[in-house]
Motif scaffolding. Sequence first.
Motif, short mmCIF file in Angstrom:
data_model
loop_
_atom_site.label_atom_id
_atom_site.label_comp_id
_atom_site.label_asym_id
_atom_site.label_seq_id
_atom_site.Cartn_x
_atom_site.Cartn_y
_atom_site.Cartn_z
N SER A 125 0.82 -1.21 0.00
CA SER A 125 0.00 0.00 0.00
C SER A 125 0.86 1.27 0.00
O SER A 125 1.88 1.34 0.69
CB SER A 125 -0.91 0.03 1.23
OG SER A 125 -1.63 1.24 1.29
N THR A 126 0.42 2.25 -0.79
CA THR A 126 1.04 3.57 -0.79
C THR A 126 0.07 4.62 -0.23
O THR A 126 0.29 5.82 -0.41
CB THR A 126 1.46 3.99 -2.21
OG1 THR A 126 0.29 4.02 -3.06
CG2 THR A 126 2.49 3.04 -2.80
N ASP A 127 -0.97 4.18 0.45
CA ASP A 127 -1.95 5.08 1.04
C ASP A 127 -1.22 6.14 1.88
O ASP A 127 -0.55 5.81 2.86
CB ASP A 127 -2.90 4.28 1.93
CG ASP A 127 -3.99 5.13 2.57
OD1 ASP A 127 -3.82 6.36 2.68
OD2 ASP A 127 -5.01 4.55 2.98
N PRO A 128 -1.34 7.43 1.51
CA PRO A 128 -0.60 8.48 2.22
C PRO A 128 -0.90 8.52 3.72
O PRO A 128 0.02 8.73 4.53
CB PRO A 128 -1.06 9.77 1.52
CG PRO A 128 -1.51 9.34 0.17
CD PRO A 128 -2.11 7.98 0.38
N ALA A 129 -2.15 8.34 4.08
CA ALA A 129 -2.50 8.37 5.50
C ALA A 129 -1.82 7.21 6.24
O ALA A 129 -1.37 7.37 7.38
CB ALA A 129 -4.01 8.29 5.67
N LEU A 130 -1.74 6.06 5.58
CA LEU A 130 -1.13 4.89 6.21
C LEU A 130 0.38 5.06 6.34
O LEU A 130 0.95 4.82 7.41
CB LEU A 130 -1.46 3.63 5.40
CG LEU A 130 -1.02 2.29 6.00
CD1 LEU A 130 -1.60 2.11 7.39
CD2 LEU A 130 -1.45 1.15 5.08
N THR A 131 1.04 5.46 5.26
CA THR A 131 2.49 5.64 5.33
C THR A 131 2.86 6.72 6.34
O THR A 131 3.82 6.57 7.10
CB THR A 131 3.08 5.97 3.95
OG1 THR A 131 2.43 7.13 3.41
CG2 THR A 131 2.90 4.80 2.98
N THR A 143 6.19 2.66 1.38
CA THR A 143 5.09 1.71 1.29
C THR A 143 4.88 1.01 2.63
O THR A 143 5.75 1.02 3.50
CB THR A 143 5.35 0.63 0.21
OG1 THR A 143 6.53 -0.12 0.57
CG2 THR A 143 5.53 1.23 -1.17
#
Length: 210
Positions: A125-131, A143
């Motif tokens: 995942s490259t989800d900005p909120a997650l990273t 990632t």
Amino acid sequence: MTETASADHTVTSLAALEALYDAPGEAAILKEIDHVNAPYRALIEAAPFVVIATGGAGGLDCSPRGDPAGFVRIADERTLLIPDRRGNNRIDTLRNLIEDPRIALLFMIPGYDETLRVNGRAVISTDPALTESFRLDGKAPRTVIVVTVERVYFQCSKALVRSRLWDPERRVARGTLPTAGRILAACSQGRIAATPFDDAYPARVKATLY
């Protein structure tokens, strides 16, 4: 006659293999579950180190990952999140996951002789909120590996007890083993010089840790 192995002592069938070993005990079966329960959560949250195994068209990979204890986040009982911190950019683990989502994890806790194994499937995942949620030392990973848990079980202490892995008296003196520079010099047939590499190595590690 019980089937054991071929004439050259190579085991080539499941029947031959199973004939060599006893059936697993009840505990060995019951310890395996399909989710992260409270005891297994405690182990994951205490672990500062995990080994990740993957496979793909280019072959197998077994990669160490480490961070402060609990760096592998438990999103829920069937989902683990692993930040992909800065490395050497070979991205062998990530390449394999693109081709084959199967993943295996081995968690280790200093001073604790049991290890924890998790098998499952993963996506990148490259989800900005997650990273961003994994930002450390001012830097976020590019990632995050999102693992869907399929099997979880602890490994008994025998391997670590036999190896005395955590015994301070068994620590190997660093100076008795090849340095990173000497290893690279040998592998590159001198293209990389050992001494300059070793001299710059500590500062390079510190600067590229995150």
